[in-house]
Enzyme design. Structure first.
Site, PDB file in Angstrom:
ATOM      1  N   HIS A 193      31.648 -19.856   8.140  1.00 28.51           N
ATOM      2  CA  HIS A 193      30.498 -20.285   7.334  1.00 28.51           C
ATOM      3  C   HIS A 193      29.626 -21.168   8.212  1.00 28.51           C
ATOM      4  O   HIS A 193      29.953 -21.398   9.377  1.00 28.51           O
ATOM      5  CB  HIS A 193      30.936 -20.977   6.042  1.00 28.51           C
ATOM      6  CG  HIS A 193      31.706 -22.256   6.212  1.00 28.51           C
ATOM      7  ND1 HIS A 193      32.880 -22.355   6.931  1.00 28.51           N
ATOM      8  CD2 HIS A 193      31.469 -23.521   5.765  1.00 28.51           C
ATOM      9  CE1 HIS A 193      33.331 -23.592   6.894  1.00 28.51           C
ATOM     10  NE2 HIS A 193      32.497 -24.338   6.203  1.00 28.51           N
ATOM     11  N   HIS A 244      28.483 -24.449   7.727  1.00 32.14           N
ATOM     12  CA  HIS A 244      28.478 -25.915   7.692  1.00 32.14           C
ATOM     13  C   HIS A 244      28.453 -26.429   9.131  1.00 32.14           C
ATOM     14  O   HIS A 244      28.898 -25.744  10.064  1.00 32.14           O
ATOM     15  CB  HIS A 244      29.690 -26.446   6.924  1.00 32.14           C
ATOM     16  CG  HIS A 244      29.514 -26.355   5.431  1.00 32.14           C
ATOM     17  ND1 HIS A 244      30.568 -26.346   4.554  1.00 32.14           N
ATOM     18  CD2 HIS A 244      28.392 -26.282   4.670  1.00 32.14           C
ATOM     19  CE1 HIS A 244      30.108 -26.262   3.311  1.00 32.14           C
ATOM     20  NE2 HIS A 244      28.798 -26.216   3.359  1.00 32.14           N
ATOM     21  N   ASP A 269      29.990 -28.428  10.939  1.00 33.29           N
ATOM     22  CA  ASP A 269      31.180 -28.606  11.781  1.00 33.29           C
ATOM     23  C   ASP A 269      31.779 -27.261  12.220  1.00 33.29           C
ATOM     24  O   ASP A 269      32.822 -27.237  12.865  1.00 33.29           O
ATOM     25  CB  ASP A 269      32.244 -29.456  11.055  1.00 33.29           C
ATOM     26  CG  ASP A 269      32.661 -28.881   9.719  1.00 33.29           C
ATOM     27  OD1 ASP A 269      31.788 -28.326   9.014  1.00 33.29           O
ATOM     28  OD2 ASP A 269      33.851 -28.983   9.358  1.00 33.29           O
ATOM     29  N   HIS A 270      31.126 -26.133  11.855  1.00 32.68           N
ATOM     30  CA  HIS A 270      31.729 -24.826  12.173  1.00 32.68           C
ATOM     31  C   HIS A 270      30.907 -23.931  13.109  1.00 32.68           C
ATOM     32  O   HIS A 270      31.474 -23.301  13.993  1.00 32.68           O
ATOM     33  CB  HIS A 270      32.040 -24.062  10.878  1.00 32.68           C
ATOM     34  CG  HIS A 270      33.203 -24.650  10.162  1.00 32.68           C
ATOM     35  ND1 HIS A 270      34.473 -24.155  10.268  1.00 32.68           N
ATOM     36  CD2 HIS A 270      33.297 -25.753   9.394  1.00 32.68           C
ATOM     37  CE1 HIS A 270      35.305 -24.917   9.567  1.00 32.68           C
ATOM     38  NE2 HIS A 270      34.607 -25.896   9.031  1.00 32.68           N
TER      39      HIS A 270
END
Ligand SMILES: [Zn+2]
Length: 281
Positions: free
Chosen positions: A77, A79, A81-82
């Protein structure tokens, strides 16, 4: 798949089985646990799942493992942090980028994410010696995909299932009703373990899913009990009643999941919103 019992240290490479290695980004925190896990999959041509945030040491650690063999970069996904680490990793390797084709507009996303190949539920990424199947699992994020390593039944679960902390459901893109449905979907898959976006490998995956659903229903029960003390009530009035077992520093994040719980009750016709108050019917 065997995880070492040791604490996860960013930058340390951990071999989990014949096909999978893990290296964790240096972004530990309340939302990210020990940091965001990147998984390197394969033995010859390699795929990497979730390059994490932009970080020079993390990029160097990932490049060190994949050498010149990286062919596919997959994201669970968008977000922050990804997926932002996709840019520099693609620039360094020329690997193909894959993920859901739409980035939600809620101010919490990596809006730069543009996959070379957009994936939908059931799509298979054929990596020659192995296959990764996309499983659309909205709830934490509407564009969330888990990836099933078909050979061994390992599900790279991103933030749909994480180890060590409860997944935050942040409306409007996060949705508790949808999240619970996406958890139930996992029962239909033959799974050996979860390799989550944060934390250690989780064995007995279906037991874990049962626990996660029970945990959410228990929290919902606490929401209903809180309304027994104050009805109607604002989210800020409900918050300490519903999350008295959670340290206050977590409350700003818990408030979002509380919002997701009352929205679920509204969708089910059990609660109504009146200005900034919520009333249980
Ligand atoms: Zn995450």
């Amino acid at each position: 798949m065997r995880d070492e019992g040791k604490a996860i240290v960013p930058g340390n490479v951990v071999r989990l089985d014949e096909f999978v290695q893990r290296v964790t980004a240096p972004n530990p925190g309340v939302m990210t646990g020990p940091g965001t896990n990147a998984y390197i999959v394969g033995t010859d041509a390699l795929a990497l799942i979730d390059p994490g945030p932009v970080s020079a040491p993390h990029l160097a650690a990932m490049l060190d493992i994949v050498d010149k063999r990286l062919k596919w970069i997959l994201c669970t996904h968008t977000h922050l942090d990804h997926s932002p680490g996709v840019g520099p990793l693609k620039a360094a390797t020329g690997a193909q980028v894959l993920g859901f084709g739409r980035v939600p507009e809620d101010g919490r996303q990596d809006t730069s994410f543009r996959p070379d190949r957009a994936l939908a539920d059931g799509d298979v990424v054929d990596c020659g010696a192995f296959r990764l199947r996309a499983v659309h699992t909205p709830g934490h994020a509407s564009n969330h995909l888990c990836y099933l390593f078909e050979k061994t039944g390992i599900l790279f679960s991103g933030d749909h299932v994480m180890q060590g902390s409860t997944v935050v459901i942040s409306p409007p893109d996060g949705d508790m009703v949808v999240y619970l449905k996406s958890l139930e979907r996992l029962f239909a898959l033959e799974l050996a373990a979860f390799a989550p976006g944060h934390g250690h490998v989780i064995d007995k995956p279906h037991d874990e899913v049962r626990k996660l659903i029970a945990h959410r229903m228990k929290r919902e029960k606490k929401v209903i009990e809180a309304f027994g003390k104050k009805n109607p009530a604002t989210l800020d009035e409900l918050l300490p009643l519903v999350y008295e077992d959670v340290p206050p520093r977590i409350h700003p994040v818990a408030r979002r999941s509380l919002h997701a719980h009352v929205l679920k009750l509204r969708e089910e016709g059990r609660a109504v919103e009146e200005g900034n108050h919520w009333r249980l019917r």
